[in-house]
Design a protein around this motif. Structure first.
Motif, PDB file in Angstrom:
ATOM      1  N   GLU A 198      -1.983   7.738  20.495  1.00 27.85           N
ATOM      2  CA  GLU A 198      -1.970   9.011  19.788  1.00 27.85           C
ATOM      3  C   GLU A 198      -2.367   8.816  18.322  1.00 27.85           C
ATOM      4  O   GLU A 198      -3.204   9.540  17.782  1.00 27.85           O
ATOM      5  CB  GLU A 198      -0.564   9.594  19.875  1.00 27.85           C
ATOM      6  N   ALA A 199      -1.764   7.832  17.688  1.00 29.86           N
ATOM      7  CA  ALA A 199      -2.067   7.552  16.287  1.00 29.86           C
ATOM      8  C   ALA A 199      -3.517   7.104  16.113  1.00 29.86           C
ATOM      9  O   ALA A 199      -4.198   7.511  15.166  1.00 29.86           O
ATOM     10  CB  ALA A 199      -1.117   6.472  15.753  1.00 29.86           C
ATOM     11  N   LEU A 200      -4.005   6.282  17.038  1.00 31.45           N
ATOM     12  CA  LEU A 200      -5.370   5.771  16.936  1.00 31.45           C
ATOM     13  C   LEU A 200      -6.397   6.891  17.082  1.00 31.45           C
ATOM     14  O   LEU A 200      -7.451   6.866  16.452  1.00 31.45           O
ATOM     15  CB  LEU A 200      -5.608   4.693  17.999  1.00 31.45           C
ATOM     16  N   VAL A 201      -6.092   7.893  17.908  1.00 25.80           N
ATOM     17  CA  VAL A 201      -7.017   9.003  18.141  1.00 25.80           C
ATOM     18  C   VAL A 201      -6.991  10.000  16.986  1.00 25.80           C
ATOM     19  O   VAL A 201      -8.043  10.488  16.552  1.00 25.80           O
ATOM     20  CB  VAL A 201      -6.676   9.717  19.467  1.00 25.80           C
ATOM     21  N   LEU A 202      -5.800  10.311  16.459  1.00 27.16           N
ATOM     22  CA  LEU A 202      -5.649  11.424  15.527  1.00 27.16           C
ATOM     23  C   LEU A 202      -5.831  11.058  14.057  1.00 27.16           C
ATOM     24  O   LEU A 202      -6.256  11.890  13.257  1.00 27.16           O
ATOM     25  CB  LEU A 202      -4.257  12.048  15.694  1.00 27.16           C
ATOM     26  N   SER A 203      -5.531   9.837  13.686  1.00 29.84           N
ATOM     27  CA  SER A 203      -5.304   9.513  12.271  1.00 29.84           C
ATOM     28  C   SER A 203      -6.568   9.154  11.503  1.00 29.84           C
ATOM     29  O   SER A 203      -7.510   8.583  12.039  1.00 29.84           O
ATOM     30  CB  SER A 203      -4.336   8.333  12.172  1.00 29.84           C
ATOM     31  N   ASP A 204      -6.528   9.491  10.207  1.00 32.58           N
ATOM     32  CA  ASP A 204      -7.493   8.929   9.259  1.00 32.58           C
ATOM     33  C   ASP A 204      -7.046   7.524   8.861  1.00 32.58           C
ATOM     34  O   ASP A 204      -7.869   6.623   8.729  1.00 32.58           O
ATOM     35  CB  ASP A 204      -7.595   9.807   8.015  1.00 32.58           C
ATOM     36  N   ARG A 205      -5.728   7.382   8.657  1.00 30.41           N
ATOM     37  CA  ARG A 205      -5.142   6.059   8.395  1.00 30.41           C
ATOM     38  C   ARG A 205      -3.822   5.947   9.148  1.00 30.41           C
ATOM     39  O   ARG A 205      -3.157   6.956   9.405  1.00 30.41           O
ATOM     40  CB  ARG A 205      -4.900   5.843   6.897  1.00 30.41           C
ATOM     41  N   ILE A 206      -3.463   4.711   9.455  1.00 28.92           N
ATOM     42  CA  ILE A 206      -2.211   4.439  10.152  1.00 28.92           C
ATOM     43  C   ILE A 206      -1.376   3.480   9.320  1.00 28.92           C
ATOM     44  O   ILE A 206      -1.889   2.487   8.799  1.00 28.92           O
ATOM     45  CB  ILE A 206      -2.467   3.838  11.550  1.00 28.92           C
ATOM     46  N   VAL A 207      -0.082   3.810   9.205  1.00 28.36           N
ATOM     47  CA  VAL A 207       0.880   2.949   8.511  1.00 28.36           C
ATOM     48  C   VAL A 207       1.751   2.292   9.582  1.00 28.36           C
ATOM     49  O   VAL A 207       2.462   2.981  10.311  1.00 28.36           O
ATOM     50  CB  VAL A 207       1.759   3.773   7.545  1.00 28.36           C
ATOM     51  N   VAL A 208       1.689   0.972   9.676  1.00 32.19           N
ATOM     52  CA  VAL A 208       2.528   0.246  10.627  1.00 32.19           C
ATOM     53  C   VAL A 208       3.759  -0.257   9.886  1.00 32.19           C
ATOM     54  O   VAL A 208       3.650  -0.965   8.883  1.00 32.19           O
ATOM     55  CB  VAL A 208       1.785  -0.950  11.250  1.00 32.19           C
ATOM     56  N   MET A 209       4.955   0.133  10.391  1.00 35.06           N
ATOM     57  CA  MET A 209       6.201  -0.273   9.760  1.00 35.06           C
ATOM     58  C   MET A 209       6.975  -1.233  10.656  1.00 35.06           C
ATOM     59  O   MET A 209       6.886  -1.172  11.890  1.00 35.06           O
ATOM     60  CB  MET A 209       7.058   0.951   9.431  1.00 35.06           C
ATOM     61  N   ASN A 210       7.725  -2.114  10.017  1.00 35.08           N
ATOM     62  CA  ASN A 210       8.539  -3.095  10.726  1.00 35.08           C
ATOM     63  C   ASN A 210       9.730  -3.453   9.858  1.00 35.08           C
ATOM     64  O   ASN A 210       9.564  -3.834   8.696  1.00 35.08           O
ATOM     65  CB  ASN A 210       7.704  -4.352  11.018  1.00 35.08           C
ATOM     66  N   ARG A 211      10.926  -3.267  10.400  1.00 38.94           N
ATOM     67  CA  ARG A 211      12.166  -3.611   9.686  1.00 38.94           C
ATOM     68  C   ARG A 211      12.235  -2.946   8.312  1.00 38.94           C
ATOM     69  O   ARG A 211      12.625  -3.555   7.317  1.00 38.94           O
ATOM     70  CB  ARG A 211      12.313  -5.127   9.559  1.00 38.94           C
ATOM     71  N   GLY A 212      11.814  -1.688   8.260  1.00 37.88           N
ATOM     72  CA  GLY A 212      11.938  -0.924   7.030  1.00 37.88           C
ATOM     73  C   GLY A 212      10.832  -1.108   6.017  1.00 37.88           C
ATOM     74  O   GLY A 212      10.834  -0.453   4.977  1.00 37.88           O
ATOM     75  N   ARG A 213       9.892  -1.966   6.320  1.00 45.21           N
ATOM     76  CA  ARG A 213       8.798  -2.240   5.382  1.00 45.21           C
ATOM     77  C   ARG A 213       7.449  -1.917   6.014  1.00 45.21           C
ATOM     78  O   ARG A 213       7.313  -1.874   7.225  1.00 45.21           O
ATOM     79  CB  ARG A 213       8.806  -3.713   4.951  1.00 45.21           C
ATOM     80  N   ILE A 214       6.452  -1.723   5.150  1.00 46.87           N
ATOM     81  CA  ILE A 214       5.091  -1.502   5.620  1.00 46.87           C
ATOM     82  C   ILE A 214       4.417  -2.847   5.869  1.00 46.87           C
ATOM     83  O   ILE A 214       4.385  -3.702   4.979  1.00 46.87           O
ATOM     84  CB  ILE A 214       4.285  -0.668   4.604  1.00 46.87           C
ATOM     85  N   GLU A 215       3.892  -3.019   7.075  1.00 52.25           N
ATOM     86  CA  GLU A 215       3.172  -4.242   7.422  1.00 52.25           C
ATOM     87  C   GLU A 215       1.679  -4.112   7.106  1.00 52.25           C
ATOM     88  O   GLU A 215       1.056  -5.063   6.656  1.00 52.25           O
ATOM     89  CB  GLU A 215       3.330  -4.541   8.913  1.00 52.25           C
ATOM     90  N   GLN A 216       1.113  -2.929   7.367  1.00 54.85           N
ATOM     91  CA  GLN A 216      -0.325  -2.743   7.161  1.00 54.85           C
ATOM     92  C   GLN A 216      -0.629  -1.258   7.102  1.00 54.85           C
ATOM     93  O   GLN A 216      -0.028  -0.456   7.814  1.00 54.85           O
ATOM     94  CB  GLN A 216      -1.118  -3.398   8.299  1.00 54.85           C
ATOM     95  N   VAL A 217      -1.579  -0.895   6.249  1.00 55.60           N
ATOM     96  CA  VAL A 217      -2.111   0.466   6.181  1.00 55.60           C
ATOM     97  C   VAL A 217      -3.622   0.356   6.320  1.00 55.60           C
ATOM     98  O   VAL A 217      -4.282  -0.268   5.490  1.00 55.60           O
ATOM     99  CB  VAL A 217      -1.765   1.161   4.851  1.00 55.60           C
ATOM    100  N   SER A 218      -4.174   0.946   7.381  1.00 55.87           N
ATOM    101  CA  SER A 218      -5.606   0.805   7.649  1.00 55.87           C
ATOM    102  C   SER A 218      -6.136   2.004   8.412  1.00 55.87           C
ATOM    103  O   SER A 218      -5.379   2.763   9.018  1.00 55.87           O
ATOM    104  CB  SER A 218      -5.883  -0.453   8.493  1.00 55.87           C
ATOM    105  N   ARG A 219      -7.458   2.138   8.401  1.00 60.12           N
ATOM    106  CA  ARG A 219      -8.108   3.054   9.317  1.00 60.12           C
ATOM    107  C   ARG A 219      -7.873   2.559  10.744  1.00 60.12           C
ATOM    108  O   ARG A 219      -7.697   1.357  10.958  1.00 60.12           O
ATOM    109  CB  ARG A 219      -9.607   3.121   9.040  1.00 60.12           C
ATOM    110  N   PRO A 220      -7.868   3.458  11.723  1.00 54.71           N
ATOM    111  CA  PRO A 220      -7.585   3.034  13.094  1.00 54.71           C
ATOM    112  C   PRO A 220      -8.459   1.890  13.583  1.00 54.71           C
ATOM    113  O   PRO A 220      -7.960   0.925  14.175  1.00 54.71           O
ATOM    114  CB  PRO A 220      -7.825   4.314  13.907  1.00 54.71           C
ATOM    115  N   VAL A 221      -9.761   1.966  13.337  1.00 53.65           N
ATOM    116  CA  VAL A 221     -10.647   0.913  13.837  1.00 53.65           C
ATOM    117  C   VAL A 221     -10.338  -0.427  13.187  1.00 53.65           C
ATOM    118  O   VAL A 221     -10.374  -1.475  13.843  1.00 53.65           O
ATOM    119  CB  VAL A 221     -12.134   1.310  13.639  1.00 53.65           C
ATOM    120  N   ASP A 222      -9.997  -0.420  11.894  1.00 50.95           N
ATOM    121  CA  ASP A 222      -9.671  -1.673  11.206  1.00 50.95           C
ATOM    122  C   ASP A 222      -8.337  -2.221  11.673  1.00 50.95           C
ATOM    123  O   ASP A 222      -8.170  -3.442  11.812  1.00 50.95           O
ATOM    124  CB  ASP A 222      -9.647  -1.450   9.690  1.00 50.95           C
ATOM    125  N   LEU A 223      -7.387  -1.323  11.899  1.00 48.48           N
ATOM    126  CA  LEU A 223      -6.075  -1.759  12.370  1.00 48.48           C
ATOM    127  C   LEU A 223      -6.195  -2.433  13.733  1.00 48.48           C
ATOM    128  O   LEU A 223      -5.577  -3.465  13.992  1.00 48.48           O
ATOM    129  CB  LEU A 223      -5.130  -0.559  12.460  1.00 48.48           C
TER     130      LEU A 223
END
Length: 368
Positions: A198-223
């Motif tokens: 869902e996130a990969l289809v809809l988003s301009d950018r995706i924020v991946v979180m883990n244990r309360g922190r941001i791991e990566q912020v990227s465009r779907p294709v880059d992520l």
């Protein structure tokens, strides 16, 4: 470009000492569709609730259009929130549900009616304006919830798992409507979801979180194609991670299966550091039986693994090959029927697996 939302060092710690969100920093431009993803308990919903004003902030700031809103009550914020259960009032008609937020903001009845009519027309709800929740389908409930959120003309629309209660076919249909609506209105969407696809289809950018922190912020294709951390590589897609040692900062890594090449994603890695190479299932190519000739796989630059076929499964146009490497470790190849050298493979057959270096990513070693 106007910055709609800025999170600065955001933290949430509960009275029992548990920290749900730690040092989250994010800038979102006007009109962006940004999704927060991660496993349960990663802090994505807590972050959304702090933006909405439903959760107090322990430290840091939330700014909308440059204005700090930490202490502003939810109803005063230029945001609107849509929840997974839609939270419609069962005793109210569709029209009354949509007008509710306008009434709470003190908008006069004539203007409420006109704004409600306009949004119902846009979302094809006029013909059910007099129905109550019990008489609505799942898709209609979803559109009513969207209309109620949008009618107040928020600068930012916050969506907390809004499609989670829908069946698969309806979910795909609403996804298409949601993206088109967001593009048409130009409103910033902050979207929380457990569904990677869902996130990969809809988003301009995706924020991946883990244990309360941001791991990566990227465009779907880059992520998807260039994860920057071991966690993201394991969380997004179906990747195999092979541990080794960086032999050359240019992208050579020594592994138990021999030297392999990839793109170094972590710029802090130095020669001699422990590292991992990410092998995406979609990029792994089963090689034909004549592939023992090195000239037939020169494009892989040594990224060739010996394996044995465990299972072959064909689903529509997709062929899934599960194979065992020389040490018994399993690896998945996800490709299209009729492409590559996987035709006619059966369990027990020997197999060579090729991976082009530009499709492999080298990340830091797993942290204990």
């Amino acid at each position: 470009m106007t910055v709609d939302l800025e999170l600065v060092g955001l933290r949430k710690t509960y009275p029992n000492g548990a920290t749900a969100v730690e040092d989250v920093a994010l800038t979102v431009e006007q009109g962006e569709f940004v999704s927060l993803v991660g496993p349960s308990g990663c802090g994505k919903t807590t972050t959304l609730r702090m933006i909405a004003g439903f959760e107090t902030i322990t430290a840091g700031d939330v700014l909308i259009r440059g204005k700090r809103i930490n202490d502003m009550p939810p109803e005063k914020r230029p945001t609107s929130t849509i929840f997974q259960n839609f939270a419609l009032f069962p005793h109210m008609t569709v029209g009354r549900n949509i007008e509710y937020g306008l009434a709470a903001r003190g908008i006069k009845p004539a203007e409420r009616a006109e704004r409600s009519r306009r949004i119902m027309e846009k979302l094809d709800l006029l013909d059910i304006a007099d129905r109550k929740e019990a008489g609505l389908s799942g898709g209609q409930r979803q559109r009513v919830a969207l209309a109620r959120g949008l009618v107040v003309e928020p600068q930012i629309l916050l969506l907390d798992e809004p499609l989670g209660a829908l069946d698969a076919n309806l979910r795909r249909s609403i996804q298409n409507e949601l993206k088109l609506l967001q593009r048409t209105l130009g409103i910033t969407f902050i979207f929380v979801t457990h569904a990677q696809s869902e996130a990969l289809v809809l988003s301009d950018r995706i924020v991946v979180m883990n244990r309360g922190r941001i791991e990566q912020v990227s465009r779907p294709v880059d992520l998807y194609t260039r994860p920057q951390t071991p966690f993201v590589a394991r969380f997004i897609g179906r990747n195999t991670l092979v541990a080794g040692k960086l032999a050359d900062a240019g992208g050579l890594i020594d592994t138990p299966y021999g030297p392999m090449r990839g793109i170094v994603a972590d710029k802090l890695l130095r020669t001699g550091d422990a590292a991992q190479i990410v092998l995406p299932s979609e990029a792994l190519e089963p090689l034909r039986q004549d592939a023992n000739n090195p000239a037939s796989h020169s494009q892989f630059q040594g990224n060739v693994l010996s394996a044995r076929v465990l299972t072959v499964e064909v689903v529509a146009h997709t062929r899934l090959i599960r194979a065992a490497l020389a040490d018994g470790r399993e690896i998945l190849l996800d490709g299209h029927v009729g492409h590559g050298g996987g035709e006619g493979l059966a369990p027990g057959d020997p197999l060579l697996i090729g991976l082009r270096p530009e499709e492999a990513t080298i990340v830091a070693a797993e942290q204990p």
